[in-house]
Scaffold this motif. Structure first.
Motif, PDB file in Angstrom:
ATOM      1  N   ASN A 219       0.850  -1.191   0.000  1.00  0.00           N
ATOM      2  CA  ASN A 219       0.000   0.000   0.000  1.00  0.00           C
ATOM      3  C   ASN A 219       0.886   1.242   0.000  1.00  0.00           C
ATOM      4  N   PRO A 220       0.930   2.012  -1.082  1.00  0.00           N
ATOM      5  CA  PRO A 220       1.883   3.127  -1.177  1.00  0.00           C
ATOM      6  C   PRO A 220       1.569   4.315  -0.281  1.00  0.00           C
ATOM      7  N   SER A 221       0.411   4.334   0.378  1.00  0.00           N
ATOM      8  CA  SER A 221       0.048   5.496   1.194  1.00  0.00           C
ATOM      9  C   SER A 221       0.143   5.228   2.693  1.00  0.00           C
ATOM     10  N   ILE A 222       0.397   3.996   3.108  1.00  0.00           N
ATOM     11  CA  ILE A 222       0.472   3.659   4.528  1.00  0.00           C
ATOM     12  C   ILE A 222       1.930   3.733   4.987  1.00  0.00           C
ATOM     13  N   LEU A 223       2.174   4.512   6.020  1.00  0.00           N
ATOM     14  CA  LEU A 223       3.518   4.728   6.538  1.00  0.00           C
ATOM     15  C   LEU A 223       3.530   4.443   8.034  1.00  0.00           C
ATOM     16  N   LEU A 233       3.698   4.377  15.420  1.00  0.00           N
ATOM     17  CA  LEU A 233       2.724   5.236  14.761  1.00  0.00           C
ATOM     18  C   LEU A 233       2.422   4.720  13.367  1.00  0.00           C
ATOM     19  N   VAL A 234       1.195   4.961  12.897  1.00  0.00           N
ATOM     20  CA  VAL A 234       0.791   4.615  11.537  1.00  0.00           C
ATOM     21  C   VAL A 234       0.017   5.792  10.962  1.00  0.00           C
ATOM     22  N   TRP A 235       0.386   6.192   9.739  1.00  0.00           N
ATOM     23  CA  TRP A 235      -0.294   7.290   9.058  1.00  0.00           C
ATOM     24  C   TRP A 235      -0.747   6.832   7.677  1.00  0.00           C
ATOM     25  N   ASP A 236      -1.842   7.430   7.227  1.00  0.00           N
ATOM     26  CA  ASP A 236      -2.308   7.289   5.848  1.00  0.00           C
ATOM     27  C   ASP A 236      -2.083   8.638   5.176  1.00  0.00           C
ATOM     28  N   ILE A 237      -0.993   8.753   4.405  1.00  0.00           N
ATOM     29  CA  ILE A 237      -0.613  10.049   3.836  1.00  0.00           C
ATOM     30  C   ILE A 237      -1.504  10.440   2.665  1.00  0.00           C
ATOM     31  N   ALA A 238      -2.378   9.521   2.200  1.00  0.00           N
ATOM     32  CA  ALA A 238      -3.265   9.856   1.087  1.00  0.00           C
ATOM     33  C   ALA A 238      -4.442  10.703   1.530  1.00  0.00           C
ATOM     34  N   SER A 239      -4.782  10.676   2.803  1.00  0.00           N
ATOM     35  CA  SER A 239      -5.903  11.472   3.299  1.00  0.00           C
ATOM     36  C   SER A 239      -5.477  12.911   3.475  1.00  0.00           C
ATOM     37  N   ASP A 240      -6.464  13.800   3.526  1.00  0.00           N
ATOM     38  CA  ASP A 240      -6.174  15.224   3.693  1.00  0.00           C
ATOM     39  C   ASP A 240      -5.453  15.488   5.007  1.00  0.00           C
ATOM     40  N   VAL A 241      -5.891  14.835   6.053  1.00  0.00           N
ATOM     41  CA  VAL A 241      -5.229  14.931   7.356  1.00  0.00           C
ATOM     42  C   VAL A 241      -4.695  13.551   7.682  1.00  0.00           C
TER      43      VAL A 241
END
Length: 565
Positions: A219-223, A233-241
């Protein structure tokens, strides 16, 4: 004698113009004349094909299909004569097809003979075709900075490329911090496929320094990231926030010290459609290795307790024992029961850990652990398939954790070879990099600098060349080794503008790109030369088969490859 004296006085005078008529030029008398082509006669006319294409009743449709192979026709066999007339039977009365089949039948033996000879020929041995633009130097393609963080004096301590290879992320913090962290940490992501890269596309702010990051394998947007405060920590950089999901610091099951490494591991027991097919793994200076999984329908902002957890424990002390009698580090000097701080961790690659065509470390692979006292260990963990009561299990040195020859300084980085399942390396602050086989002792020691004060902060194997590896040095250089050519003459590039090169990461999609992060807060993208990116013929065999006697004399690299079976 009479002398006449004349005095001449010169002065300017204006006179009228003088006209001199031409003796040959005559006056021209122009005459107006008109001209016009004769007019053309236009006659209307029409044209039409004999058969109209728009009349359905006048068109015919035909289907064409090759005939099925009749039963009993033999299959072609290499290195044997083939009867082309029998192999490709033609319709009766087709003389052209008969001639073609007889011609193919006549030339077939010569063609097969040449093809067979070509397979066993060494005419182009060692010749590698280059389809890309020829590059002979390491060039800086991009220099990425985050200007708003210059005042914070932060360093790029970790790098990661996403699964498509188009986005690179850098974690901002400091590696020399001792005590409480009172500053903010950042994660910046850049899309390098844009024409103009002036600022980060995504910026994430956290309450403490970010110490390690890793993109999801598919998944290229999960960091995923680890913080100085011990959070995962886990972030979804594809979302606005960007969505942040972290482990609960209030829980006794979380890390107590800064997280030094985060990884994604493949769970081989899970189905390809499972959302939790990949397990999150974190290691910390408290000696713990924890495994996390978040339920898809979980509403809590924090993870539950880890799936499993292990803590590295030293063996019983043997006072008065010399260091040469110990297999790894100063473990015997640690008090019984104390935890050993982890600084570096890698997971060995396995042939079964495949996601499509990409190799991904799996949960049942062997772990390589580097500690702050210079110790290097190998361990295997067991993650339960069904979530049970969480307990922190010990990894005792000498039993559950097998020790290797130690470094004389903290182990800053560990990396596993993606080509050879038993090969890995460790880099240390003592200025050395050791290449090891899990079944043997140290096989090759690299010393990229003559000074013992030039720490090696990071090291990584190339995902495209088995014999290429990159090092980041304290002396502001990027060191690139091609062990097929030499282990004593690396390619050295000034990469940090006077600041140490703290982190690096190869692009796993584009073999020409390498990212480095330095102590100045700069993230640089480098284009590698062709000789470091293109796999040479027979290179991978150097890691799996003993070298010949002639090639052993070429370089001490073959002393290492001769031990890898």
């Amino acid at each position: 004698v009479s002398v006449l004296y004349w005095r001449m006085v010169l002065a300017d005078y204006d006179t009228e113009g003088v006209g001199v008529p031409s003796t040959w030029k005559r006056e021209k008398n122009p005459v107006e004349v008109e001209t016009q082509t004769p007019s053309f006669e236009e006659v209307p006319n029409e044209a039409q094909t004999v058969i109209s294409l728009f009349l359905k009743e006048e068109t015919n449709d035909r289907d064409i299909q090759t005939d099925d192979k009749p039963p009993g026709v033999p299959e072609p066999v290499q290195d044997e004569e083939v009867d082309c007339v029998a192999l490709f039977p033609t319709a009766k009365g087709s003389e052209d097809n008969d001639k073609i089949a007889k011609f193919i039948d006549s030339v077939m033996p010569n063609v097969m003979q040449m093809l067979t000879a070509n397979v066993h020929s060494f005419a182009f041995e060692g010749y590698n075709v280059s389809w890309d633009t020829e590059r002979t130097t390491v060039d800086a393609a991009h220099t990425l900075t985050a200007p708003m963080y210059d005042d914070a004096d932060l360093e790029v301590v970790s790098l990661s490329w996403n699964s498509t290879g188009s986005v690179v992320a850098g974690a901002y913090g400091r590696i020399d911090l001792v005590g409480w962290c009172r500053g903010s940490g950042y994660v910046c992501c850049w899309n390098i496929t844009r024409k103009e890269i002036t600022k980060p596309d995504v910026t994430i702010v956290h309450t403490s320094y970010i110490t390690s990051i890793a993109f999801h394998p598919t998944n290229p947007s999960i960091l995923m990231g680890g913080s100085y405060a011990g959070e995962v920590l886990v972030w979804d950089i594809a979302s606005d926030v960007p969505l942040q999901v972290s482990s609960d610091l209030q829980s006794e099951d979380s890390h107590r010290d800064p997280v030094c490494k985060v990884l994604w591991l493949l769970d081989r027991t899970a189905k390809p459609t499972d959302l939790n097919r990949f397990i999150m793994t974190s290691a910390s200076g408290d000696g713990r290795i924890l495994f996390w999984s978040r339920e898809p329908k979980q509403k809590s902002p924090h993870f539950d307790t880890p799936l499993a957890g292990y803590v590295l424990k030293p063996r019983a002390p043997v006072y008065g024992t010399a260091r040469s009698d110990l297999e790894s580090g100063f473990d015997a000097r640690d008090e019984v029961g104390n935890r050993i701080g982890i600084l570096g961790m890698a997971v060995m690659y396995s042939d079964a850990g495949l996601v499509g065509t990409k190799k991904v470390p799996a949960t049942d692979s062997r772990f390589i652990i580097g500690t702050e006292n210079g110790g290097v260990y190998r361990a295997t963990v067991d993650i339960p398939k069904i979530k049970t009561q969480y307990t922190l299990k010990p990894l005792k040195v000498g039993t559950e954790a097998y020790p290797y020859e130690a470094h004389y300084g903290p182990v800053q980085s560990c990396s596993a070879s993606p080509f050879e399942r038993n090969l890995f390396l460790t880099a240390s602050s003592d200025g050395t990099v050791k290449l090891r086989n899990v079944l043997e002792s140290t096989m090759l020691t690299l010393e990229p600098s003559n000074s013992a004060e030039d720490y090696v902060y990071c090291a990584e194997f190339s995902p495209f060349r088995p014999c290429v590896l990159a090092l980041g040095m304290k002396n502001s250089t990027l060191v690139l080794y091609d062990l097929e050519e030499s282990s004593v003459k690396p390619l050295v590039v000034e990469a940090g503008d006077g600041q140490p090169v703290i982190s690096l990461a190869f692009n796993h999609t584009d073999n020409t790109l390498l990212a480095t992060g330095d102590g100045k807060g700069q993230l640089k993208i480098w284009q590698l030369p062709n000789n470091l990116t293109q796999l040479s013929k027979g290179e991978q065999k150097l890691l799996t088969t003993p070298a010949s006697e002639d090639r052993k004399k070429k370089d001490c690299w073959f002393r290492m490859t001769g031990l890898v079976f």
